[in-house]
Design a protein around this motif. Structure first.
Motif, PDB file in Angstrom:
ATOM      1  N   ALA A  15      33.150  36.524  20.683  1.00 39.28           N
ATOM      2  CA  ALA A  15      34.541  36.389  20.223  1.00 39.28           C
ATOM      3  C   ALA A  15      35.501  36.033  21.352  1.00 39.28           C
ATOM      4  CB  ALA A  15      34.988  37.702  19.569  1.00 39.28           C
ATOM      5  N   ILE A  16      35.041  36.169  22.594  1.00 39.13           N
ATOM      6  CA  ILE A  16      35.917  35.864  23.735  1.00 39.13           C
ATOM      7  C   ILE A  16      35.510  34.510  24.293  1.00 39.13           C
ATOM      8  CG2 ILE A  16      36.784  36.655  25.964  1.00 39.13           C
ATOM      9  CD1 ILE A  16      35.921  39.480  25.247  1.00 39.13           C
ATOM     10  N   ILE A  73      36.898  37.606  14.249  1.00 35.59           N
ATOM     11  CA  ILE A  73      35.564  38.152  14.535  1.00 35.59           C
ATOM     12  C   ILE A  73      35.678  39.626  14.910  1.00 35.59           C
ATOM     13  CG2 ILE A  73      33.568  37.994  16.064  1.00 35.59           C
ATOM     14  CD1 ILE A  73      34.097  34.993  16.306  1.00 35.59           C
ATOM     15  N   CYS A  74      36.639  39.949  15.755  1.00 28.97           N
ATOM     16  CA  CYS A  74      36.806  41.347  16.192  1.00 28.97           C
ATOM     17  C   CYS A  74      37.073  42.269  15.005  1.00 28.97           C
ATOM     18  CB  CYS A  74      37.949  41.466  17.186  1.00 28.97           C
ATOM     19  SG  CYS A  74      37.733  40.502  18.697  1.00 28.97           S
ATOM     20  N   ARG A 107      40.536  47.263  20.847  1.00 28.79           N
ATOM     21  CA  ARG A 107      39.257  46.890  21.461  1.00 28.79           C
ATOM     22  C   ARG A 107      38.915  47.709  22.698  1.00 28.79           C
ATOM     23  NH1 ARG A 107      38.856  41.669  23.600  1.00 28.79           N
ATOM     24  NH2 ARG A 107      41.036  41.873  24.192  1.00 28.79           N
ATOM     25  N   CYS A 163      33.916  43.685  13.909  1.00 38.58           N
ATOM     26  CA  CYS A 163      33.015  44.072  15.002  1.00 38.58           C
ATOM     27  C   CYS A 163      32.547  45.519  14.826  1.00 38.58           C
ATOM     28  CB  CYS A 163      33.740  43.915  16.335  1.00 38.58           C
ATOM     29  SG  CYS A 163      32.798  44.534  17.737  1.00 38.58           S
ATOM     30  N   PRO A 171      28.777  40.891  21.767  1.00 38.37           N
ATOM     31  CA  PRO A 171      27.588  40.391  21.072  1.00 38.37           C
ATOM     32  C   PRO A 171      27.927  39.327  20.033  1.00 38.37           C
ATOM     33  CG  PRO A 171      27.781  42.801  20.925  1.00 38.37           C
ATOM     34  CD  PRO A 171      29.083  42.283  21.404  1.00 38.37           C
ATOM     35  N   LEU A 172      29.213  39.182  19.721  1.00 37.24           N
ATOM     36  CA  LEU A 172      29.622  38.255  18.659  1.00 37.24           C
ATOM     37  C   LEU A 172      30.319  37.011  19.208  1.00 37.24           C
ATOM     38  CD1 LEU A 172      30.979  40.925  16.132  1.00 37.24           C
ATOM     39  CD2 LEU A 172      28.640  40.117  16.475  1.00 37.24           C
ATOM     40  N   ALA A 203      35.626  49.173  22.359  1.00 37.18           N
ATOM     41  CA  ALA A 203      34.592  48.240  21.904  1.00 37.18           C
ATOM     42  C   ALA A 203      33.695  47.846  23.083  1.00 37.18           C
ATOM     43  CB  ALA A 203      35.232  47.007  21.280  1.00 37.18           C
ATOM     44  N   ALA A 240      35.203  48.456  17.925  1.00 41.79           N
ATOM     45  CA  ALA A 240      36.557  48.003  17.586  1.00 41.79           C
ATOM     46  C   ALA A 240      37.065  48.842  16.415  1.00 41.79           C
ATOM     47  CB  ALA A 240      36.545  46.523  17.213  1.00 41.79           C
TER      48      ALA A 240
HETATM   49  S1  SF4 Z   1      35.999  43.782  19.767  1.00 42.60           S
HETATM   50 FE1  SF4 Z   1      35.140  43.063  21.727  1.00 42.60          FE
HETATM   51  S2  SF4 Z   1      32.928  43.264  21.441  1.00 42.60           S
HETATM   52 FE2  SF4 Z   1      33.835  43.312  19.388  1.00 42.60          FE
HETATM   53  S3  SF4 Z   1      33.852  41.171  18.677  1.00 42.60           S
HETATM   54 FE3  SF4 Z   1      35.834  41.541  19.642  1.00 42.60          FE
HETATM   55  S4  SF4 Z   1      35.587  40.866  21.751  1.00 42.60           S
HETATM   56 FE4  SF4 Z   1      33.527  41.154  20.901  1.00 42.60          FE
END
Ligand code: SF4
Ligand code: SF4
Length: 296
Positions: free
Chosen positions: A194-195, A219-220, A239, A223, A191-192, A242, A227
């Motif tokens: 980050a990938i 970012i993670c 993760r 999260c 949702p953020l 997550a 995470a």
């Molecule tokens: S842990 Fe996974 S779901 Fe959370 S921000 Fe990082 S990539 Fe996105």
């Protein structure tokens, strides 16, 4: 003592996975990440794995329990107690056979304290081995587009420790990419955002390298979608439970890519998702996953 006997002992001590890498597979690794910097005389690197129970992820999947399920049984206790015990027992047994054996934990170097070199030409302590690289070198699996280590037995669900020994054992063949299909579901599930699959990085053992998406671990770190960080483990969060990791597991199980199968599917309900301020966000795209092929 031969390789088959070592593998049998590992199983008796509770290992779910054991792979063996030869020293040559670390030849191109910089000293700061190389097991050869820790034990220059090693003849074999044993990667010991224990599964993460699928049930340990249930509370996170339902959004109702994060800490007395996954954070303990799936993360900290699994590494600090169960996997540590298996690793220690195997290490003791190897030393009883007359071979020095160095146990190492599978921590990530991000945010870990470093000292000063004790002599010219030596890397700073502590050298922290890249466990995903070691597991790839030991033939246990591959690194998926979303940055998760994937095995044919458990998909995303395992943790690793390392034993370096001067016993010369037969190395396992390195696996080329066959589990991750570049489906992009992990990218869509975050949702953020980050990938970033538009920026690929090359990882793994030379000759068998794999491209993975760039992940913004800053970012993670904040999260709220499962995470987690553990004490003494640096700044990179775990993760596996997550939103990204649970989506990958769902996809792999659905595609029949995990040898450990179950009577019922892991995902039973529409997944939940929160933004960085912990507000619920729509999950239409997340639920559908993504069929776009991301890797170039
Ligand atoms: S842990 Fe996974 S779901 Fe959370 S921000 Fe990082 S990539 Fe996105
Ligand atoms: S969700 Fe799909 S693209 Fe992402 S790591 Fe898993 S299999 Fe690969």
């Amino acid at each position: 003592m031969d390789t088959a006997e070592v593998k049998q002992k590992a199983k008796e001590f509770g290992a779910d996975l054991l792979g063996i890498a030869s020293p040559e597979r670390f030849a191109s690794v910089k000293p700061q990440r190389s097991p050869l910097a820790v034990f220059p005389d090693m003849k074999s690197a044993l990667v010991v794995g224990r599964r993460i129970l699928r049930g340990a992820m249930r509370g996170v999947e339902e959004g109702t329990n994060f800490h007395s399920t996954y954070s303990t049984f799936g993360y900290r206790w699994l590494e600090d107690n169960f996997l540590a015990r298996t690793t220690y027992d195997l290490t003791c047994w190897l030393e009883t056979q007359g071979f020095e054996a160095v146990p190492l934990f599978g921590y990530c170097e991000d945010g870990m304290p470093t000292g000063v070199p004790v002599a010219p030409g030596k890397p700073e302590p502590n050298v922290i081995v890249d466990m995903d690289y070691a597991a790839h070198a030991a033939g246990l699996g591959e690194i998926g587009l979303g940055g998760f280590f994937l095995t044919p037995e458990y998909g995303t669900r395992q943790r690793f420790a390392l034993i370096l020994t001067d016993a010369k054992l037969d190395a396992d063949p390195i696996r080329d990419k066959s589990i991750c299909s570049d489906c992009g579901a992990c990218v869509a599930a975050c949702p953020l955002q980050a990938i970033d699959a538009s920026h690929l990085e090359t990882v793994g053992v030379p000759g068998h390298q794999i491209q993975v998406a760039h992940i913004d671990y800053e970012i993670c770190n904040s999260c709220p979608n499962g995470a987690m960080k553990g004490p003494g483990r640096g700044t990179r969060p775990d993760r596996c439970a997550a939103a990204c990791g649970r989506m990958c597991l769902t996809k792999l199980e659905g595609a029949g890519k995990c040898g450990n199968t179950f009577a019922q599917t892991f995902r039973k309900r529409t997944p939940w998702a929160l933004d960085s301020l912990k507000r619920p966000v729509p999950v239409a795209g997340i639920e559908a996953g993504c069929d776009q092929k991301y890797a170039k």
